[in-house]
Structure formats: C-alpha cells, structure tokens
Design an enzyme around this catalytic site. Structure first.
Site, PDB file in Angstrom:
ATOM      1  N   LYS A  24      23.998  36.636  81.793  1.00 41.90           N
ATOM      2  CA  LYS A  24      23.460  36.722  80.431  1.00 41.90           C
ATOM      3  C   LYS A  24      22.883  35.362  79.999  1.00 41.90           C
ATOM      4  O   LYS A  24      23.169  34.335  80.631  1.00 41.90           O
ATOM      5  CB  LYS A  24      24.570  37.193  79.482  1.00 41.90           C
ATOM      6  N   ARG A 135      33.827  43.643  89.236  1.00 40.28           N
ATOM      7  CA  ARG A 135      34.494  43.718  87.926  1.00 40.28           C
ATOM      8  C   ARG A 135      35.761  42.854  87.918  1.00 40.28           C
ATOM      9  O   ARG A 135      36.091  42.215  86.927  1.00 40.28           O
ATOM     10  CB  ARG A 135      34.864  45.170  87.563  1.00 40.28           C
ATOM     11  N   THR A 141      36.513  42.286  79.125  1.00 41.64           N
ATOM     12  CA  THR A 141      35.428  42.131  78.144  1.00 41.64           C
ATOM     13  C   THR A 141      35.675  40.957  77.197  1.00 41.64           C
ATOM     14  O   THR A 141      34.759  40.190  76.908  1.00 41.64           O
ATOM     15  CB  THR A 141      35.273  43.436  77.332  1.00 41.64           C
ATOM     16  N   ARG A 152      34.924  35.172  83.449  1.00 44.15           N
ATOM     17  CA  ARG A 152      34.984  35.118  81.982  1.00 44.15           C
ATOM     18  C   ARG A 152      36.168  34.276  81.503  1.00 44.15           C
ATOM     19  O   ARG A 152      36.065  33.531  80.542  1.00 44.15           O
ATOM     20  CB  ARG A 152      35.045  36.531  81.402  1.00 44.15           C
ATOM     21  N   ASN A 172      29.977  36.675  76.724  1.00 40.86           N
ATOM     22  CA  ASN A 172      30.914  36.681  77.844  1.00 40.86           C
ATOM     23  C   ASN A 172      30.229  36.517  79.197  1.00 40.86           C
ATOM     24  O   ASN A 172      30.732  36.966  80.219  1.00 40.86           O
ATOM     25  CB  ASN A 172      31.795  37.940  77.788  1.00 40.86           C
ATOM     26  N   HIS A 175      27.071  40.628  82.713  1.00 41.77           N
ATOM     27  CA  HIS A 175      27.199  42.079  82.728  1.00 41.77           C
ATOM     28  C   HIS A 175      27.448  42.498  84.171  1.00 41.77           C
ATOM     29  O   HIS A 175      26.816  41.976  85.090  1.00 41.77           O
ATOM     30  CB  HIS A 175      25.916  42.766  82.236  1.00 41.77           C
TER      31      HIS A 175
HETATM   32  P1  GDP Z   1      31.776  45.032  79.499  1.00 40.46           P
HETATM   33  O1  GDP Z   1      31.478  46.186  80.424  1.00 40.46           O
HETATM   34  O2  GDP Z   1      33.060  44.334  79.841  1.00 40.46           O
HETATM   35  O3  GDP Z   1      30.617  44.055  79.398  1.00 40.46           O
HETATM   36  O4  GDP Z   1      32.016  45.619  78.025  1.00 40.46           O
HETATM   37  P2  GDP Z   1      31.343  46.874  77.260  1.00 40.46           P
HETATM   38  O5  GDP Z   1      30.436  47.633  78.178  1.00 40.46           O
HETATM   39  O6  GDP Z   1      32.441  47.605  76.574  1.00 40.46           O
HETATM   40  O7  GDP Z   1      30.483  46.153  76.108  1.00 40.46           O
HETATM   41  C1  GDP Z   1      29.211  45.613  76.378  1.00 40.46           C
HETATM   42  C2  GDP Z   1      29.084  44.257  75.716  1.00 40.46           C
HETATM   43  O8  GDP Z   1      29.150  44.392  74.282  1.00 40.46           O
HETATM   44  C3  GDP Z   1      30.197  43.257  76.021  1.00 40.46           C
HETATM   45  O9  GDP Z   1      30.009  42.603  77.255  1.00 40.46           O
HETATM   46  C4  GDP Z   1      30.111  42.317  74.835  1.00 40.46           C
HETATM   47  O10 GDP Z   1      29.050  41.360  74.987  1.00 40.46           O
HETATM   48  C5  GDP Z   1      29.749  43.255  73.689  1.00 40.46           C
HETATM   49  N1  GDP Z   1      30.938  43.729  72.935  1.00 40.46           N
HETATM   50  C6  GDP Z   1      31.891  44.609  73.372  1.00 40.46           C
HETATM   51  N2  GDP Z   1      32.818  44.856  72.420  1.00 40.46           N
HETATM   52  C7  GDP Z   1      32.445  44.121  71.339  1.00 40.46           C
HETATM   53  C8  GDP Z   1      33.020  43.939  70.024  1.00 40.46           C
HETATM   54  O11 GDP Z   1      34.048  44.505  69.639  1.00 40.46           O
HETATM   55  N3  GDP Z   1      32.365  43.092  69.173  1.00 40.46           N
HETATM   56  C9  GDP Z   1      31.213  42.425  69.527  1.00 40.46           C
HETATM   57  N4  GDP Z   1      30.659  41.618  68.627  1.00 40.46           N
HETATM   58  N5  GDP Z   1      30.653  42.575  70.755  1.00 40.46           N
HETATM   59  C10 GDP Z   1      31.251  43.399  71.654  1.00 40.46           C
HETATM   60 MG    MG Z   2      30.153  47.853  80.270  1.00 40.59          MG
END
Ligand code: GDP
Ligand code: MG
Length: 200
Positions: A24, A135, A141, A152, A172, A175
């Site tokens: 990112k 992962r 996350t 992370r 973070n 992706h």
């Molecule tokens: P990942 O697969 O671990 O990247 O997580 P997800 O697919 O659930 O979410 C996608 C992205 O959204 C994450 O990598 C974060 O950058 C963002 N994100 C997820 N949950 C939150 C949240 O509760 N608040 C905010 N502000 N961003 C979030």
């Molecule tokens: Mg995801």
C-alpha cells in the site's frame, strides 16, 4: 475418482496456487518495499509478477468487494472497536448513516482514498499454500494487535480508533488475498496473463 486421482488433483492445485499482494502507499512512502519483499522471498514462495502502479479509483472499486457481507463486516469492525472502548455508537447521530452497511460503505470510501494516495507495488506470488502463508506473514488487520514477526506487527502501529476518528482507513502496509477465490479474482484484475512469468 480414485484416492490416487484425488491426491493428484490436490497436488496439482498446491503446485499451482497463487496469491496477490499489494504494498500500500504507506509501505512505499516509508521505504519498506525491500524489507517486505524480502520476507516473502525468505519464506520460499516464488515471485512471478511485480510492478509499481498508480491505480485508478475505478480499479480499486473493482478490487474491494461490494457484497453486503463484506461491507457490513467493515462496518461491524468499526462498531466492535468502539465497544472495546466502551463507547456506544449512535449510527445516525454520530456518523449520519442509517445502518451498519452504510457505515461499512463509508470505511470502504476511506479505503479507496488511501489506496489512491500514492504508488503501490503489485506482486503475484506462487507456491504451495501461498494464500495462507502470505496471510500468516502479513499478520492481522489491526496492526497494534498483529504479533511481532509479522509484517504488520513489526512495521505498523496504527489503531482503529485513531483511524476512524481521523476518517481514514487503517494504515497497515499490505493487502493480501484473503482466500483462494479472492486470489483468483484479484490476480486476474491486476495482472495480464503475459505479466505472470513462471520459472524453475
Ligand atoms: P485485511 O484483509 O486484513 O486487509 O482486512 P479487511 O479486508 O477486513 O479490510 C480491508 C482494509 O480496510 C484493511 O486492510 C484496513 O486498511 C481497512 N479497515 C478494516 N477495518 C477497518 C476499520 O474498522 N476502520 C478503518 N478505519 N479501516 C478499516
Ligand atoms: Mg481482506
């Protein structure tokens, strides 16, 4: 199908497994490209595609799912975080949305802003259990909960309360496709067939 045929099918799927990683904008700006790629190389997985790109919002809109389940999950993450801090969320009053789905859409928009804010590195990675291994190397996350040793956990400290109140996505660094179906869809979206180069 005989047992041997079943095993051969599993063998072939393992040998062909691929996943997508995006470094990112925060990873690029902080000069962590090499540091992060090194971890994937060290694992023994094989990089079969790699390029720096400045993605369009339209591409990112296709990248992140729009399904009710996925968007609601983003909204629910938000609420869960507030509850951990014993804060009761009033969706209408606090965020001017009517339900969790609409809250998730807001977070999704912040996510698109973040991902468009600078160049990213797209990486295609191949190897047995590539999706799960990547992962595992990436971590969870929420960076402040991601264990040491994970990318992370080692290189980011962002916290969802801070991100949510600053109306931005959690930074973070990476992706990584969440499962094999996501990986297939995402690789197809980000790479042309001839940009994936396999070798022994
Ligand atoms: P990942 O697969 O671990 O990247 O997580 P997800 O697919 O659930 O979410 C996608 C992205 O959204 C994450 O990598 C974060 O950058 C963002 N994100 C997820 N949950 C939150 C949240 O509760 N608040 C905010 N502000 N961003 C979030
Ligand atoms: Mg995801």
């Amino acid at each position: 199908m005989s047992k041997m045929e079943k095993l051969e099918k599993i063998y072939k799927n393992l040998k062909e497994e691929k996943t997508l990683v995006l470094l990112k904008p925060d990873a690029v700006k902080r000069g962590l490209i090499g540091e992060i790629i090194k971890r994937f190389e060290n694992s023994g997985l094989k990089i079969i595609g790699l390029q720096m790109v400045k993605p369009t919002r339209n591409l990112l809109d296709k990248h992140y799912p729009k399904t009710k389940e996925w968007v609601e999950n983003l909204g629910n993450n938000f609420i869960k975080t507030c509850e951990e801090y014993k804060i009761k969320v009033d969706l209408k009053k606090d965020f001017n949305v009517n339900n969790v789905y609409e809250l998730g859409l807001k977070v999704r928009e912040w996510l698109l802003d973040y991902m468009c804010s600078g160049p990213i590195i797209k990486i295609a990675i191949k190897g047995p259990n590539a999706v799960e291994i990547v992962r595992k190397l990436v971590g969870t996350t929420l960076p402040f909960k991601s264990p040491p040793g994970t990318i992370r956990g080692d290189f980011s400290i962002d916290n969802p309360i801070i991100a949510n109140l600053e109306k931005r996505a959690i930074q973070n660094l990476i992706h990584a496709s969440g499962n094999k179906e996501e990986a297939k869809y995402e690789l197809n979206l980000w790479f042309k067939k001839n940009e994936l180069i396999d070798y022994n």
